[in-house]
Design an enzyme around this catalytic site. Structure first.
Site, PDB file in Angstrom:
ATOM      1  N   LYS A 169       2.106   3.014   9.411  1.00 23.00           N
ATOM      2  CA  LYS A 169       2.559   2.156   9.441  1.00 23.00           C
ATOM      3  C   LYS A 169       3.457   1.453   8.046  1.00 23.00           C
ATOM      4  O   LYS A 169       5.087   1.781   8.446  1.00 23.00           O
ATOM      5  CB  LYS A 169       1.340   0.754   8.906  1.00 23.00           C
ATOM      6  CG  LYS A 169       2.044  -0.581   8.448  1.00 23.00           C
ATOM      7  CD  LYS A 169       0.493  -1.525   9.271  1.00 23.00           C
ATOM      8  CE  LYS A 169      -0.134  -0.897   8.132  1.00 23.00           C
ATOM      9  NZ  LYS A 169       0.224  -1.577   6.470  1.00 23.00           N
ATOM     10  N   THR A 170       2.847   1.961   7.257  1.00 24.62           N
ATOM     11  CA  THR A 170       4.486   2.586   5.798  1.00 24.62           C
ATOM     12  C   THR A 170       5.262   4.019   6.388  1.00 24.62           C
ATOM     13  O   THR A 170       6.618   3.167   6.589  1.00 24.62           O
ATOM     14  CB  THR A 170       3.127   2.932   4.691  1.00 24.62           C
ATOM     15  OG1 THR A 170       2.309   2.199   4.293  1.00 24.62           O
ATOM     16  CG2 THR A 170       4.622   3.188   3.697  1.00 24.62           C
ATOM     17  N   ARG A 190      -3.570   6.542  -3.961  1.00 27.36           N
ATOM     18  CA  ARG A 190      -1.766   5.105  -3.731  1.00 27.36           C
ATOM     19  C   ARG A 190      -1.550   5.464  -4.851  1.00 27.36           C
ATOM     20  O   ARG A 190      -1.426   6.024  -6.269  1.00 27.36           O
ATOM     21  CB  ARG A 190      -2.873   4.160  -3.923  1.00 27.36           C
ATOM     22  CG  ARG A 190      -4.281   3.683  -2.267  1.00 27.36           C
ATOM     23  CD  ARG A 190      -3.793   3.243  -1.381  1.00 27.36           C
ATOM     24  NE  ARG A 190      -4.342   3.059  -0.733  1.00 27.36           N
ATOM     25  CZ  ARG A 190      -3.911   2.601   0.979  1.00 27.36           C
ATOM     26  NH1 ARG A 190      -2.500   1.813   0.656  1.00 27.36           N
ATOM     27  NH2 ARG A 190      -4.727   2.214   1.747  1.00 27.36           N
ATOM     28  N   HIS A 195      -1.008  -8.507   8.492  1.00 28.47           N
ATOM     29  CA  HIS A 195      -0.990  -7.513   8.191  1.00 28.47           C
ATOM     30  C   HIS A 195      -0.329  -5.961   9.158  1.00 28.47           C
ATOM     31  O   HIS A 195      -0.722  -5.314   9.711  1.00 28.47           O
ATOM     32  CB  HIS A 195      -2.993  -7.011   7.609  1.00 28.47           C
ATOM     33  CG  HIS A 195      -3.139  -5.681   7.561  1.00 28.47           C
ATOM     34  ND1 HIS A 195      -4.094  -4.565   8.102  1.00 28.47           N
ATOM     35  CD2 HIS A 195      -2.712  -5.099   6.541  1.00 28.47           C
ATOM     36  CE1 HIS A 195      -4.053  -3.436   7.208  1.00 28.47           C
ATOM     37  NE2 HIS A 195      -3.163  -4.369   5.756  1.00 28.47           N
ATOM     38  N   LYS A 197      -5.525  -7.784  -2.011  1.00 28.27           N
ATOM     39  CA  LYS A 197      -5.829  -8.507  -0.598  1.00 28.27           C
ATOM     40  C   LYS A 197      -6.627  -9.251  -0.650  1.00 28.27           C
ATOM     41  O   LYS A 197      -6.797  -9.937  -0.183  1.00 28.27           O
ATOM     42  CB  LYS A 197      -7.286  -7.084  -0.602  1.00 28.27           C
ATOM     43  CG  LYS A 197      -6.729  -5.564   0.141  1.00 28.27           C
ATOM     44  CD  LYS A 197      -5.155  -5.982   1.487  1.00 28.27           C
ATOM     45  CE  LYS A 197      -4.742  -4.208   2.295  1.00 28.27           C
ATOM     46  NZ  LYS A 197      -3.873  -4.637   2.336  1.00 28.27           N
ATOM     47  N   SER A 242      -5.205   1.588   8.464  1.00 20.57           N
ATOM     48  CA  SER A 242      -4.892   3.123   7.539  1.00 20.57           C
ATOM     49  C   SER A 242      -5.048   4.343   8.074  1.00 20.57           C
ATOM     50  O   SER A 242      -5.547   5.190   9.046  1.00 20.57           O
ATOM     51  CB  SER A 242      -6.218   3.433   6.689  1.00 20.57           C
ATOM     52  OG  SER A 242      -5.476   3.711   5.160  1.00 20.57           O
ATOM     53  N   ARG A 244     -11.698  -0.619  -1.927  1.00 23.06           N
ATOM     54  CA  ARG A 244     -12.375  -1.484  -2.203  1.00 23.06           C
ATOM     55  C   ARG A 244     -13.281  -1.546  -1.205  1.00 23.06           C
ATOM     56  O   ARG A 244     -14.182  -0.507  -0.429  1.00 23.06           O
ATOM     57  CB  ARG A 244     -11.074  -2.718  -0.434  1.00 23.06           C
ATOM     58  CG  ARG A 244     -10.205  -2.791  -0.797  1.00 23.06           C
ATOM     59  CD  ARG A 244      -9.958  -3.803   0.059  1.00 23.06           C
ATOM     60  NE  ARG A 244      -9.932  -3.327   1.618  1.00 23.06           N
ATOM     61  CZ  ARG A 244     -10.365  -3.849   2.405  1.00 23.06           C
ATOM     62  NH1 ARG A 244     -12.038  -4.457   2.388  1.00 23.06           N
ATOM     63  NH2 ARG A 244     -10.853  -3.143   3.689  1.00 23.06           N
ATOM     64  N   ASP A 257       3.261  -4.156   4.322  1.00 23.61           N
ATOM     65  CA  ASP A 257       2.087  -4.398   4.538  1.00 23.61           C
ATOM     66  C   ASP A 257       1.566  -5.691   5.115  1.00 23.61           C
ATOM     67  O   ASP A 257       0.969  -5.568   5.772  1.00 23.61           O
ATOM     68  CB  ASP A 257       1.156  -4.196   3.018  1.00 23.61           C
ATOM     69  CG  ASP A 257      -0.212  -3.580   3.822  1.00 23.61           C
ATOM     70  OD1 ASP A 257      -0.955  -2.867   4.383  1.00 23.61           O
ATOM     71  OD2 ASP A 257      -1.240  -4.463   2.746  1.00 23.61           O
TER      72      ASP A 257
END
Length: 527
Positions: free
Chosen positions: A239-240, A319, A217, A198, A235, A56, A254
């Site tokens: 989390k994932t 990604r 989030h 996003k 990040s 981003r 997410d």
């Protein structure tokens, strides 16, 4: 300029020859290959590169300063204002640019799995693979819904259109502009597909609180007994990885929202970071990268076309985008009840935060507003040693409204549904980054499992003297000394000094929250 004029321009654009609407995955992959936008990997995924923009571009992101939403926006370096006339001029330039293209790709979709709160959207792309990405990440309507879907927001991505800052009023050639009044996200000059995802998440963060729904989030999963868990984290915190649990069904990885009905996923897919990905550590994510998935900036072996997930030549931010249906144990639709356990994940490179601790409601709001983790050396230009970073509500780049509004909603829901909140450090122990070791994944999984099963509820605890949190003395599957990081350091004086340093950073960061109650302000570390 009226909304009718904007809509008529869009309708004229998508009615021209060469516009492909709602193509299936197979045809979008064919188009992408035919147009030389990417190549097939050995696993069947489509590999693409995004040029200069591999992530981003937050400094090129703007919100249009216009009623009725502008009085609610938390304006500043994250939510940068831009005049409506600049947006409008650029909008019509992009439309004229897209009219010159032989092919355009249009997709209709939803954001939000709960039909009571979902947002119908339309995505218009210059590239076929971007439209494939949108199809994987957003929620796809049923065939009978496509005929009657009325978009309430439009996303336009034209990476081939480069802005001229002196003429167009932008900061660079790239731009991401959100207009709540014109219900449009305008993206140009960047090929990074995550700007679409996003952008819509930012829109939902601006809209849902008006319906008394908390956008979050976070990742989420649900156990066999219907117990829902949320995993907040920036990040690199896991989390994932940690939400992909073979013993629990994945709701999403997410973006979620918490309404009066429970939790629902905002997306229809996953956008997993895959640097260092392996089948042994993350089998569900590894196996999901097959035909229809999109691999961004992952380097391939040119002979075998096998992805090399350890190669960061193009970026650390490699990604994989794939639909939720590629994960074997997901819940469909992505809706579940009210959370009973909330996990705040942080990767503390200073090696001083306890691996797991339980938070009071006030502490939960304090750490939610803080959103702490560590930025590691090498992840960004100029970062040569670990740096503490704070991202409000674990997602400040995507929050248009003032942080207090989200935090107050979370605090109310924690009390209303008696949710347990834990702070889990997935970072370092035995010393800071470069000296200590990262906490073993199996220990982190064991601690989270104990929290989810309620095994820590009656466990004897002590209060950490620096961070003021409740730390269990024992946890199944974890050595006792691991639970107290000071015991893992050979030099306890060095630990004390480093812990004090981090505590000061917490308190310095929290000074910006001036309208927070004294109880929440006092819930942070002791200095």
């Amino acid at each position: 300029m009226s909304m009718v004029h904007f809509e008529s321009e869009i309708e004229h654009l998508i009615s021209k020859k060469g516009v492909h609407e709602d193509l299936p995955v197979s045809l979008l992959v064919e188009k992408s290959l035919e147009r030389k936008e990417g190549m097939l990997t050995e696993t069947g995924a489509l590999q693409v590169t995004t040029g200069a923009y591999t992530g981003r571009s937050p400094k090129d992101r703007f919100i249009v300063d216009e009623p009725p939403k502008n009085h609610e926006i938390d304006w500043g370096p994250i939510n940068q204002p831009i005049d409506a006339d600049i947006f409008e001029r650029l909008y019509f330039k992009v439309i004229e640019y897209l009219k010159t293209k032989d092919d355009l790709f249009v997709r209709h979709a939803y954001a939000g799995a709960d039909s009571a709160y979902r947002l119908p959207i339309r995505v218009i792309n210059e590239y076929a693979w971007h439209n494939l990405f949108a199809g994987q990440l957003f929620i796809q309507p049923k065939e009978e819904e496509l005929e009657n879907i009325l978009p309430e927001f439009t996303v336009i991505q034209a990476p081939g259109f480069k802005a001229d800052p002196e003429i167009d009023g932008t900061r660079s050639e790239a731009f991401v502009m959100i207009s709540f009044a014109k219900r449009t996200i305008l993206i140009g000059g960047t090929e990074y597909a995550g700007e679409m995802k996003k952008g819509i998440f930012s829109v939902m963060n601006g809209r849902l609180p008006d319906e008394n729904v908390l956008p979050m989030h976070c990742s989420a999963n649900v156990g066999e007994e219907g117990d829902v868990a949320l995993f907040f984290g920036l990040s690199g915190t896991g989390k994932t990885t940690l939400s992909a649990d073979e013993q629990r069904q994945l709701i999403g990885d997410d973006e979620h929202a918490w309404s009066a009905n429970g939790v629902f996923n905002i997306e229809g897919g996953c956008y997993a970071k895959c640097i260092g990905l392996s089948k042994e550590k993350e089998p569900q994510i590894y196996d999901a990268i097959k035909f229809g998935a999109v691999l961004e900036n992952v380097v391939l072996d040119q002979q075998t076309r096998m992805p090399n997930y350890n190669d960061n030549t193009l970026t650390e931010n490699t990604r994989a985008a794939y639909p939720l249906t590629s994960i074997s144990n997901t819940i469909t639709p992505s809706i579940a009840g009210h959370p009973t356990t909330i996990i705040f994940l942080t990767a503390d490179a200073f090696g001083v935060l306890p691996p797991i601790s339980e938070l009071t409601r006030e502490q939960a709001m304090y750490h939610f507003l803080s959103g702490y983790t560590s930025k590691l050396a090498g992840t960004e230009r100029g970062v040569t040693k670990p740096e503490a970073t704070f991202s409000t509500c674990f997602g400040s780049p995507f929050l248009p409204l003032h942080a207090n509004r989200y935090a107050e909603m979370l605090g109310e829901k924690i009390v209303q549904h008696d949710a347990k909140v834990f702070l889990v450090n997935t970072g370092w122990s035995g010393g800071p980054y470069g000296e200590g070791e990262r906490i073993k994944l199996r220990y982190t999984r064991a601690m989270i499992q104990a929290a989810l099963l309620g095994e820590l509820n009656d466990m004897e605890t002590n209060i950490d003297p620096t961070f003021n949190v409740s730390v269990p003395l024992h946890c199944p599957g974890v050595p006792d000394e691991v639970l107290w990081p000071r015991l893992t350091w050979t030099d306890t004086n060095a630990y004390d000094q480093k812990a004090k340093e981090l505590a000061n950073k917490f308190n310095e960061n929290f000074k910006k929250f001036t309208s927070i109650s004294p109880a929440i302000q006092g819930a942070g570390p002791n200095v």
